[in-house]
Design an enzyme around this catalytic site. Structure first.
Site, mmCIF file in Angstrom:
data_model
loop_
_atom_site.group_PDB
_atom_site.id
_atom_site.type_symbol
_atom_site.label_atom_id
_atom_site.label_comp_id
_atom_site.label_asym_id
_atom_site.label_seq_id
_atom_site.Cartn_x
_atom_site.Cartn_y
_atom_site.Cartn_z
ATOM 1 C CG HIS A 303 -0.955 -17.114 -5.954
ATOM 2 N ND1 HIS A 303 -0.002 -17.395 -5.014
ATOM 3 C CD2 HIS A 303 -2.037 -17.869 -5.611
ATOM 4 C CE1 HIS A 303 -0.476 -18.271 -4.148
ATOM 5 N NE2 HIS A 303 -1.708 -18.563 -4.490
ATOM 6 C CD GLU A 304 -5.437 -17.287 -7.143
ATOM 7 O OE1 GLU A 304 -5.608 -18.525 -7.094
ATOM 8 O OE2 GLU A 304 -5.214 -16.601 -6.132
HETATM 9 N N1 B3K Z 1 -6.739 -21.249 -3.006
HETATM 10 C C1 B3K Z 1 -7.451 -20.010 -2.776
HETATM 11 C C2 B3K Z 1 -7.764 -19.783 -1.360
HETATM 12 C C3 B3K Z 1 -9.016 -20.434 -0.929
HETATM 13 C C4 B3K Z 1 -9.408 -20.022 0.469
HETATM 14 C C5 B3K Z 1 -10.538 -20.821 0.957
HETATM 15 N N2 B3K Z 1 -11.000 -20.382 2.260
HETATM 16 C C6 B3K Z 1 -6.718 -18.844 -3.327
HETATM 17 C C7 B3K Z 1 -5.253 -18.989 -3.424
HETATM 18 O O1 B3K Z 1 -4.542 -19.177 -2.471
HETATM 19 O O2 B3K Z 1 -4.758 -18.949 -4.517
HETATM 20 ZN ZN ZN Z 2 -2.931 -19.929 -3.693
#
Ligand code: B3K
Ligand code: ZN
Length: 879
Positions: A303-304
């Site tokens: 995902h990341e």
């Molecule tokens: N984009 C981050 C989530 C950030 C949350 C901030 N409160 C992780 C993710 O969804 O991949």
């Molecule tokens: Zn995300």
């Protein structure tokens, strides 16, 4: 978009920023309590902004040390600086350079937003509004700049210094200090900024992209834990390859780094080139992590990484567009996991999660559209609706326009908007263009909140040979949306003959339907011809649309589908539907004192699953997992009495244990003796099945059966088996349970991530003594409840999973949560707000509990010095 700005923030109020920032040069001298940050920014008026407007930058708890414009200190009367805002009254008309020096205290940063310390490591979290806790900045996602970061620290305390992009310089300095300079050539919003400094272990690998570039891969962890990062590295390489093959997305820097830290507010963060992870989603060995942990690690690493294109290269114009990156990236990680493992089992698991989290959210006071139009605190919109329903909407789009048009639309989106801060409109326009379809009605999935109800009635006319479906859809009111329009709902379907064969789907006009019908109005009639005998309807196959479905399928239809449907998702769903119907009937009976209905057909269906379970153990494990107490509560929707639900469910489990004793025993025996441990999906499927079967086998509480659980617990050579047996033992009060918990602690007590599993299991015990147990665990020395993972494992599990004990009839479960939330709020408001959202279904309770839950929420809402995060959840929950 400032934190102190008059709330709420509305999508309709979006304006381009008055100033844009082209480059950011950060010079950060790390110190535990007095870190100095010098930001040098190239700024110019935005061509579409208000000419001559004052410059307003965001801040949050900042201390300004000095400020210069084009190298000259700014006169005091020319600007105003408060902890949460920097204002320059009359900036020059053209391009200029601002130099801002701030001082921050990472050690005191318990919010875990901005720059903070976790076990001595300096790290950052900037999404959504954390960068403003590092320096003054237009902290909004449509300001894209090129960042260069120089980090300086004591070499002994922080031999590792990491930033976004590529390393361009490093060296030693006087006094035992050293520095590193990182440059990220890709313009990005501030929420993707990151830096790390610490004494960390590393494992290294590399990946050759499809165009032949070699990318260095690094995973950093605490020393001594680097032997647990190999699986994450393997998942990363598979994700990189898959994204090239399936979405045509190639990585774009020389290095990709992941850092695992132990104090983190959520799962992980996709900072450009420098992902920072909750170590729970990186570290795994067979003895420390369950198969489910492995699957989560694979999914979150992917995902990341996938965010590099969907999120980073193409980012969001504003935070209302959050699902543009999150829904799409969840869809992508779901597809990746489906390709890596069993597609059917992954779909079932995803739908289970969607219903448990998102349907519950959609049915209560916190319901909001996939793309919200108003918010008070953006932190509270990282929700199941934005993520999970956001992914469903994309899956549904693919069904509506077809896989080919979907792929063309995706390619168009990735090429047309590369480098943009985009909107949902931009995204959907690519698919409208690719498919030649008007997607106006589809867009309602982004705008209308709530879960559509779809009712299907069937009629067979043997003389005419027709099979008719009368389908209605309805979408009830949700907060801020009293009335709704009909939605575009694609329903995948099949008609199955008594011989189990799929029949062609021919309409009265003689046309053939390619497996999907699409609803667009409130009511539809579909007449299928060529059915002298009645077929069985299989509808919403693969959960093609995220709706609540009611059908007139009979018990015997459902049993037929559970055996003959070619769609594995619906084979699973038919058993769930049978079990849900029966559990609801038994719950009602238990409340009224009537006799529980006989459940023979369901038990027979489960027996058939067991008999066939060796063919696909992972699927069988899902099919044998009964709806949870929360699932039943959600289906009931009102006047919920958790004790009655528990009694009904325990009764059914006992019946299964008694009536299917032979089949369960045979299955356990067949799963025994599996040879040495292997983490592959097939072996994991067998372990999952063994745990589910063990749990059903012991459900009648018979002494010798619990003895088997004890033996499996003692003999386990991996965490999946050990925790599965412990979870089973946890449900049977008595000294054997306590001995098992003690043995587990004895073995794993030094390992915090494993202690979380131990805490969560105890918090989930559905017995009257659990609240006392949870309080005792919270007071137990040696467990650090300042850590979000610990708190979520104990208090989060108690409030979110333990239906009977959180919702105790005397209200003490509610009082406990309210107290913890107020206590935590002073240190970490995001974690506190997340815990408070466990009240989201309070209105569905029976009147006694409802009144007590309301009173607890009111006490929270009335407390002095509430954070904006908690205030927002409390107020919306009560509205
Ligand atoms: N984009 C981050 C989530 C950030 C949350 C901030 N409160 C992780 C993710 O969804 O991949
Ligand atoms: Zn995300």
């Amino acid at each position: 978009m400032r934190s102190d700005q008059a709330k709420p923030v509305k999508l309709a109020d979006y304006r381009v920023p008055d100033y844009r920032v082209l480059t950011v040069d950060l010079d950060v001298a790390l110190h535990p309590t007095a870190t100095r940050v010098v930001a040098t920014l190239t700024v110019e008026p935005h061509p579409q902004g208000a000419a001559g407007a004052p410059l307003v930058f965001d801040g949050d708890e900042l201390v300004l040390v000095s400020l210069a414009l084009d190298g000259r200190p700014l006169a005091p009367e020319a600007h105003e600086a408060t902890p949460d805002r920097l204002l320059i009254h009359r900036p020059p008309p053209g391009r200029f350079v601002l130099t801002i020096e701030t001082r921050i205290d990472p050690q005191a940063n318990t919010q875990l937003m901005g720059l903070y310390r976790s076990s001595g490591t300096w790290c950052t979290q900037c999404e959504a509004e954390g960068f403003r806790r590092i320096t003054y900045f237009p902290d909004r996602p449509d300001v894209l700049a090129v960042y260069t970061t120089r980090i300086e620290a004591d070499k002994a305390a922080a031999p590792v210094l990491l930033g976004n992009g590529n390393l361009v310089a490093s060296g030693d300095l006087e006094g035992g200090r050293h520095f590193a300079v990182w440059h990220d050539p890709h313009p990005k919003p501030s929420y993707l900024f990151a830096l790390v400094g610490g004494d960390l272990a590393v494992i290294a690998d590399e990946f050759v992209t499809r165009s032949g570039r070699t990318v260095a891969l690094r995973i950093y962890s605490e020393h001594g834990k680097e032997n647990r990062t190999a699986y994450a590295m393997d998942a990363l390489k598979r994700a990189m390859r898959w994204d090239e093959e399936v979405f045509g997305c190639e990585y774009d820097l020389d290095i990709f780094m992941i850092v695992a830290v132990s104090d983190f507010n959520m799962g992980a963060m996709e900072n450009k080139g420098l992902n920072i992870f909750n170590d729970k989603y990186v570290l795994a060995l067979p003895d420390t992590a369950t198969d489910q942990d492995y699957a989560h690690i694979e999914a979150i690493i992917a995902h990341e990484y996938f965010h590099n294109w969907t999120g980073n290269r193409i980012t969001c114009r504003d935070w209302f567009q959050l699902c543009l990156k999150e829904g799409l990236t969840v869809f992508r990680d779901q597809e990746f996991s489906s390709d890596m493992r069993s597609r059917a089992v992954k779909r079932i698991a995803d739908v289970r999660l969607l219903k448990a989290q998102q349907f519950a959210e959609d049915a209560g006071p916190l319901a909001h559209p996939v793309r919200p139009e108003i918010y008070n605190e953006i932190n509270n919109f990282y929700t199941a609706t934005v993520y999970e329903k956001g992914a469903e909407v994309i899956r549904l789009l693919k069904v509506l326009i077809g896989a080919e048009a979907f792929r063309i639309g995706m390619d168009l989106y990735l090429s047309r908007h590369d480098g943009d801060a985009a909107t949902i409109e931009d995204f959907v326009a690519c698919f409208a263009e690719a498919s030649g379809r008007d997607l106006g009605q589809f867009f309602l999935w982004y705008r209308q909140s709530g879960t559509p109800e779809v009712g299907v009635e069937t009629r067979h006319d043997p003389k005419a040979g027709t099979f008719t479906l009368d389908i209605r859809q309805q979408l009830g009111p949700t907060p801020g949306q009293p009335s709704k329009e009909p939605m575009a709902i694609p329903l995948a379907l099949g008609l199955i003959g008594p011989d189990g064969a799929e029949r062609p789907l021919l309409t009265e006009e003689g046309q053939s339907v390619a497996g999907v019908i699409a609803l667009s109005a409130g009511r539809h009639r579909f007449v299928f011809t060529g059915h002298p005998t009645r077929p069985v309807l299989s509808i919403n196959r693969g959960f093609s649309a995220p709706v609540r479905l009611t059908t007139d399928l009979t018990e015997s239809d459902l049993i037929f589908l559970s055996r003959h449907d070619s769609d594995p998702y619906n084979r699973w769903q038919s058993i769930q539907t049978l079990a849900t119907r029966q559990l609801i009937a038994a719950t009602t009976a238990s409340r009224t004192g009537a006799a529980a209905p006989a459940g023979r057909p369901l038990i027979d269906a489960l027996g058939a699953v067991l008999a066939d379970s060796q063919r696909d153990p992972a699927f069988a494990a899902q099919a044998l997992s009964l709806p949870s107490e929360a699932d039943i509560a959600r289906e009931l929707g009102q006047e919920v009495d958790p004790d009655a639900i528990q009694a009904a469910r325990l009764g059914l489990r006992r019946d299964i244990a008694d009536h299917l004793a032979d089949a369960l025993a045979a299955s356990l025996a067949a799963l025994e003796n599996r040879g040495p441990f292997s983490p592959d999906a097939a072996s994991a499927g067998r372990r999952a099945l063994a745990n589910v079967v063990l749990d059903l086998w012991t459900a009648n509480g018979a002494d010798e059966r619990i003895g088997l659980a004890e033996r499996r617990f003692a003999a386990a050579d991996n965490m999946t088996d050990r925790l599965g047996a412990l979870a089973t033992l946890a449900q049977h009060a008595g000294p054997r349970r306590e001995a098992a918990f003690a043995a587990f602690y004895e073995r794993h007590g030094a390992d915090e991530l494993i202690i979380d599993k131990w805490l969560a299991l105890q918090a989930g015990i559905g017995e009257a003594g659990t609240l006392e147990r949870v309080k005792a665990l919270m007071a137990r020395p040696g467990i650090n409840f300042a850590n979000p993972n610990r708190l979520r494992a104990l208090v989060g599990s108690f409030a979110m999973i333990n239906q009977t004990q959180f919702n105790r009839a005397d209200g003490l479960g509610y009082d406990f949560l309210a107290e913890v939330v107020l206590d935590v709020d002073a240190r970490n408001s995001q974690v506190a707000a997340r815990l408070l959202s466990a009240f989201r279904s309070w209105r569905a309770m029976e009147p006694g509990r409802r009144a007590l839950a309301q009173a607890a929420l009111q006490r929270v809402a009335a407390a002095p010095r509430l954070s904006a995060d908690v205030r927002d959840i409390a107020d919306r929950s009560l509205a």
